[in-house]
Write an enzyme that holds these catalytic residues in place. Sequence first.
Site, PDB file in Angstrom:
ATOM      1  N   GLU A 165       1.584  -0.487  -5.046  1.00 25.46           N
ATOM      2  CA  GLU A 165       0.696   0.620  -5.371  1.00 25.46           C
ATOM      3  C   GLU A 165       1.633   1.808  -5.566  1.00 25.46           C
ATOM      4  O   GLU A 165       2.151   2.353  -4.580  1.00 25.46           O
ATOM      5  CB  GLU A 165      -0.300   0.886  -4.244  1.00 25.46           C
ATOM      6  CG  GLU A 165      -1.281   1.988  -4.577  1.00 25.46           C
ATOM      7  CD  GLU A 165      -2.220   2.305  -3.419  1.00 25.46           C
ATOM      8  OE1 GLU A 165      -3.381   2.653  -3.692  1.00 25.46           O
ATOM      9  OE2 GLU A 165      -1.799   2.223  -2.256  1.00 25.46           O
ATOM     10  N   ASP A 219       0.831  -1.193   0.000  1.00 26.57           N
ATOM     11  CA  ASP A 219       0.000   0.000   0.000  1.00 26.57           C
ATOM     12  C   ASP A 219       0.874   1.255   0.000  1.00 26.57           C
ATOM     13  O   ASP A 219       1.860   1.340   0.747  1.00 26.57           O
ATOM     14  CB  ASP A 219      -0.897  -0.020   1.242  1.00 26.57           C
ATOM     15  CG  ASP A 219      -1.817   1.161   1.334  1.00 26.57           C
ATOM     16  OD1 ASP A 219      -2.664   1.313   0.447  1.00 26.57           O
ATOM     17  OD2 ASP A 219      -1.684   1.936   2.301  1.00 26.57           O
TER      18      ASP A 219
END
Length: 688
Positions: free
Chosen positions: A370, A334
């Site tokens: 990401e 993330d």
Amino acid sequence: MPRDGGTNFAVASGVAEAAEVGLFDEAGNETRVRLPDYDDGVWHGFIPGIGPGQAYGYRVHGPYDAARGLRCNPAKLLIDPYARAVRGEVVFGPEVFDYDSGNADAPSSLDSAGHVPLSLVTDPGFDWGDDAPLRRDYADTIIYEVHVKGFTMRHPDVPDSLRGSYAGLAHEAAVQHLTDLGVTAVELLPVHQYVPDDFLLKRGLTNYWGYNTIGYFAPHQAYSAAVRSGDRAGGQVTEFKAMVKALHAAGLEVILDVVFNHTAEGGEGGPSLCFRGLDNTAYYRLNPGHPDQYYDTTGTGNSLNAGNTVALRLIMDSLRYWLTEMHVDGFRFDLAATLARQYGGFSSMSAFFDLVAQDPVVSQAKLIAEPWDVGQMDSYDLGRFPAPWREWNGKYRDSMRDFWRSQRRGALGEFATRFAGSSDLYGGDRRKPTASVNLITVHDGFTLKDLVSYDTKHNEANGESNRDGTNDDRSWNCGAEGPTIDPEVLALRARQSRAMLTTLLLSFGVPMLLGGDELGRTQAGNNNAYCQDNEISWFDWSATDGELLSYTRKLVSFRRSHPVFRRRRFLSGIEASELGWFTPAGTPMNEADWSDPNALALGVYLDGSDDPDTGPDGQPMLDDDFLVLVNAWWEPLAFTVPAARAGQTWETDIDSFEPVGAAPRCQAGDQVTVGPRSVVVLRGPRAS
């Protein structure tokens, strides 16, 4: 870690003057034991008679000077950063903050024990049998992003006691759906132990997605059926391992969504639960001019300090633990750009990337980024991650959404580049099409059904007056906002859904399917359901779209059956000679065709015999030839079959406009009608 006759305890803190272990009995009584040894920033000691099931926490004695970023306070019981399991929840109140409620510069004297979770000593033993990493090639991978709880919380064939748990995901009914669908990997939203935000709890909501980690080695206890049934000794660890073993046995890899960019302790006014009280200056990135403030590139109040050896070691130790002890197959990181900010700016040469590349265990796992964070001039770093990283391709998502809603002029060249693996992003650094993880919908945003059902977000249930969530969904409601009984609108929505799924499953790269899209799952227009642990987010297995499910299964099977759509090297780019690009008239695309701002249709020729990839056995992966006819116009369009291969006869394998039905065979010069906003795939059988 436990060993015969006792347990070794250790806690890293270069600023601590002393450290204690608080040992708790079942009644909550605490016995404090001073850790006697200190080496290279680590306090440690062996305590005899301590075994699995023992609850404990750390207390750190040292300087408290918020102006200098020092926040040691022995009144705060701290979670072990390396705890394999935790028990209990955070009870928000003045007790959990390290500062005095009346004077933010002074330490609080309130004891936080009873208001914070306890760490648990666990038994590492587990019978893995012959379980081993599946190590599926990226080109053969199809990812299914899913939430552990939401997937089975309403599943009628999963026992009530197992719903919403690791055991529920491992249940044969859940596994059967995944294997029938044909995906090869599950990407689980965060399963590290996390803490719900206080502001959400006050609204009667919670942090459902789990991007608020506090324990990087501990499976989240709320997803454990064993814990819910009364296990207080760390049963979530064994349950998680059993889930991985069951998924592996079904041929499914397990990828964890990990949040190493920030923690649940938040910004300057946040609670002191673990890292802040251990060594605030080592674990967090602080403002150089004001170390009482955090340097936040995540939008959550803090950022882990990936430029510090203590934080880097924690991250690498956690990754190795989940790979070696918990047998997972990889990770999705993330806001991964934050991890590459060793000196502030994003750098593909950062220490974190070096450590990953050199690690003999971690470097062999699936690593997906990401590739962005927030609030920085260089926050969007798509295409900048080094090998062996793969990246969520945000440009693929945006381009395909725009193309299929006919909202972008000059979209044809962009469509072709994204369809063929995004060589503009990954082709110049000897990377492969599989560097691109292709996605159209993910947990953050609309589901596929909502993408074709809503023009705007409807997040009122989140309690923020619909201000939260993106305003750039690139969605289209197809003529009516939300639920409707209009048959024409419903038919158009179904066609749009099939067209986007077809594009996703045929594009070069690694396709990622949002869990539930194959079922027609809706969140009632909520594009930021991070706080909705309820029917908004949970799969509704009683309202599945059977036709869409059947069509998605067909697409997945088609991709897995034909290596020409899983190429391991680039054929792509508008100029590439290996790939054939044709106008609807059957003529090769020229510069004027690519430059036409109004063009919304093209044909793609894929040669299954020309320089094929080599399989694991060393043999060429020969395939049939294919013509992919793409029509994003709102009216049907007649395509002339090009003379791609002399004498080739074509038959229809996929028609997203008419999923069920037979089509006659055709040859070069014949015309094939492609329905509005649809894709037709013609197959030319390879000569034997």
